[in-house]
Design a protein around this motif. Sequence first.
Motif, PDB file in Angstrom:
ATOM      1  N   LYS A  13     -11.373  -3.205   1.927  1.00 45.62           N
ATOM      2  CA  LYS A  13     -10.785  -4.108   2.914  1.00 45.62           C
ATOM      3  C   LYS A  13      -9.588  -3.409   3.528  1.00 45.62           C
ATOM      4  N   GLY A  14      -9.334  -3.620   4.809  1.00 48.92           N
ATOM      5  CA  GLY A  14      -8.167  -3.002   5.450  1.00 48.92           C
ATOM      6  C   GLY A  14      -6.921  -3.846   5.250  1.00 48.92           C
ATOM      7  N   GLY A  15      -5.781  -3.226   5.428  1.00 55.32           N
ATOM      8  CA  GLY A  15      -4.524  -3.963   5.454  1.00 55.32           C
ATOM      9  C   GLY A  15      -4.027  -4.476   4.112  1.00 55.32           C
ATOM     10  N   THR A 225      11.686  -4.971   1.321  1.00 55.07           N
ATOM     11  CA  THR A 225      12.116  -3.631   0.919  1.00 55.07           C
ATOM     12  C   THR A 225      10.957  -2.638   0.925  1.00 55.07           C
ATOM     13  N   MET A 226       9.825  -3.078   0.363  1.00 57.14           N
ATOM     14  CA  MET A 226       8.645  -2.202   0.314  1.00 57.14           C
ATOM     15  C   MET A 226       8.227  -1.834   1.730  1.00 57.14           C
ATOM     16  N   GLN A 227       8.201  -2.833   2.577  1.00 57.62           N
ATOM     17  CA  GLN A 227       7.775  -2.614   3.959  1.00 57.62           C
ATOM     18  C   GLN A 227       8.759  -1.699   4.693  1.00 57.62           C
ATOM     19  N   GLN A 228      10.058  -1.902   4.450  1.00 58.10           N
ATOM     20  CA  GLN A 228      11.067  -1.087   5.128  1.00 58.10           C
ATOM     21  C   GLN A 228      11.003   0.367   4.686  1.00 58.10           C
TER      22      GLN A 228
HETATM   23  N1  LIG Z   1       4.046  -4.846  -1.196  1.00 59.98           N
HETATM   24  C1  LIG Z   1       4.241  -5.025   0.114  1.00 59.98           C
HETATM   25  N2  LIG Z   1       5.284  -5.767   0.571  1.00 59.98           N
HETATM   26  C2  LIG Z   1       5.475  -5.972   1.893  1.00 59.98           C
HETATM   27  N3  LIG Z   1       4.684  -5.485   2.855  1.00 59.98           N
HETATM   28  C3  LIG Z   1       3.621  -4.736   2.476  1.00 59.98           C
HETATM   29  C4  LIG Z   1       3.352  -4.466   1.105  1.00 59.98           C
HETATM   30  N4  LIG Z   1       2.227  -3.706   1.047  1.00 59.98           N
HETATM   31  C5  LIG Z   1       1.826  -3.509   2.313  1.00 59.98           C
HETATM   32  N5  LIG Z   1       2.659  -4.125   3.184  1.00 59.98           N
HETATM   33  C6  LIG Z   1       2.564  -4.143   4.650  1.00 59.98           C
HETATM   34  O1  LIG Z   1       1.251  -4.539   5.016  1.00 59.98           O
HETATM   35  C7  LIG Z   1       0.770  -3.792   6.111  1.00 59.98           C
HETATM   36  C8  LIG Z   1      -0.510  -3.070   5.699  1.00 59.98           C
HETATM   37  O2  LIG Z   1      -0.226  -2.155   4.665  1.00 59.98           O
HETATM   38  P1  LIG Z   1      -0.887  -0.707   4.623  1.00 59.98           P
HETATM   39  O3  LIG Z   1      -0.318  -0.001   3.462  1.00 59.98           O
HETATM   40  O4  LIG Z   1      -0.773  -0.044   5.955  1.00 59.98           O
HETATM   41  O5  LIG Z   1      -2.395  -1.121   4.329  1.00 59.98           O
HETATM   42  P2  LIG Z   1      -3.751  -0.250   4.451  1.00 59.98           P
HETATM   43  O6  LIG Z   1      -3.380   1.186   4.332  1.00 59.98           O
HETATM   44  O7  LIG Z   1      -4.589  -0.743   3.317  1.00 59.98           O
HETATM   45  O8  LIG Z   1      -4.341  -0.595   5.779  1.00 59.98           O
HETATM   46  C9  LIG Z   1       1.898  -2.833   6.485  1.00 59.98           C
HETATM   47  O9  LIG Z   1       2.633  -3.407   7.534  1.00 59.98           O
HETATM   48  C10 LIG Z   1       2.721  -2.748   5.232  1.00 59.98           C
HETATM   49  O10 LIG Z   1       4.086  -2.459   5.490  1.00 59.98           O
END
Ligand SMILES: Nc1ncnc2c1ncn2[C@@H]1O[C@H](COP(=O)(O)OP(=O)(O)O)[C@@H](O)[C@H]1O
Length: 264
Positions: A13-15, A225-228
Motif C-alpha cells: 500500500k502507498g503512503g 516531529t517524525m514528519q518534520q
Molecule cells: N510516523 C509518522 N508520523 C507522522 N507523519 C508520518 C509518519 N510516517 C509517515 N508520515 C507522513 O506520511 C506521508 C507518507 O509517508 P511516506 O514515508 O512518504 O510513505 P510511503 O513511502 O510509504 O509512500 C509523508 O507525508 C510522511 O511525512
Amino acid sequence: MEFVQVVSVSSLKGGVGKTTITLGLASAAFAQGLRTLIIDMDPQSDVSAALASRSTHGFTIDTVLKAATKKNVRQAIIPSSWTGPTDVAVDVLMGSQSSANHDIPNPTKNDLWRLEEALVLVEKNYDLVLIDCPPSFNALTQTAWTASDAVAIVAEPGLFSVTAVHRTLLALESMRQQMSPRLRTAGVIINRYRPDSREHQFRMGEMDQLFGQHILSPTVDETLTMQQATGAATPIHRWPGELAQTLAQKFDLLLRQILSENRG
Ligand SMILES: Nc1ncnc2c1ncn2[C@@H]1O[C@H](COP(=O)(O)OP(=O)(O)O)[C@@H](O)[C@H]1O
Ligand SMILES: [Mg+2]
C-alpha cells in the motif's frame, strides 16, 4: 558486522511510511556506525530527492537494472548529505522515474537477479543495505526481494492493513519458494500509530491476534516531529527535542530486531 545484510522495506500500500521508516532505520544504522547504502527502488524517488548530495549524471537504478556493470553501479551510488566525523556515511543508489520501465508483467529470472548481481559488486563496502520499495508486489519489488536477506513490512493500524499484511506475507512465501530460499520476514513495523485513537487500539489488537509473532515492537507513533525530520532530510537521531530522542530509540530497537538472525 561480518556480512552485509540486505533488507527491503515494503508494503503493498502507498503512503504508509516506507520512506519514513527507511530513513528512520538508516538514521539508527548511521548512529551505530554501520556503513549503510539506501537503494531507491521506488519510481517516485522520494529517498533520492531527500538525500542526494549531487547529481549522478543520469546514472540511476534504471541504468543498473539495464546492465549491472561495475561502472553503472559505482556511478549510480553517491554519498548522501548524512556524513559524520568518521568515514561512516550513508550512501544512496539513486532512484529514477524511469525505473518504472522495469515494472514489466512477466520478468525473467535474469531480470529478477539483476539487483543481486549489482550488489555483489559493492557489498563489501557496506554493513547494511536498505531498499525503499515501490508500493506494490510488482517486478521491481520482486527484484528487490530477490537481492534481500529480509523484508520489513510497514503497515498502518487501519482497516485495509490486515489484508495488505496478509497478502505481503503470502507474496513473501511464494518468493521464498520460487526465487530465494534465504529470504526471511523481518517482521511488521506498525507506523503512524495514534495511541489515543480507539480505532487504532482496535486495529492493533486485531493485527496482534492475526500476526502476533510477526509484529515488531515498539510501534512508531504518528508525530509532527517524525514528519518534520523526514521532510528536512535530517536523521531523527540528530533532530532536537525529547520526542525525537524517543523516536530515535524506537528505531534503534527496531533495527536491532530486524538484524537479529533468528526470526522466522
Ligand atoms: N510516523 C509518522 N508520523 C507522522 N507523519 C508520518 C509518519 N510516517 C509517515 N508520515 C507522513 O506520511 C506521508 C507518507 O509517508 P511516506 O514515508 O512518504 O510513505 P510511503 O513511502 O510509504 O509512500 C509523508 O507525508 C510522511 O511525512
Ligand atoms: Mg516512499
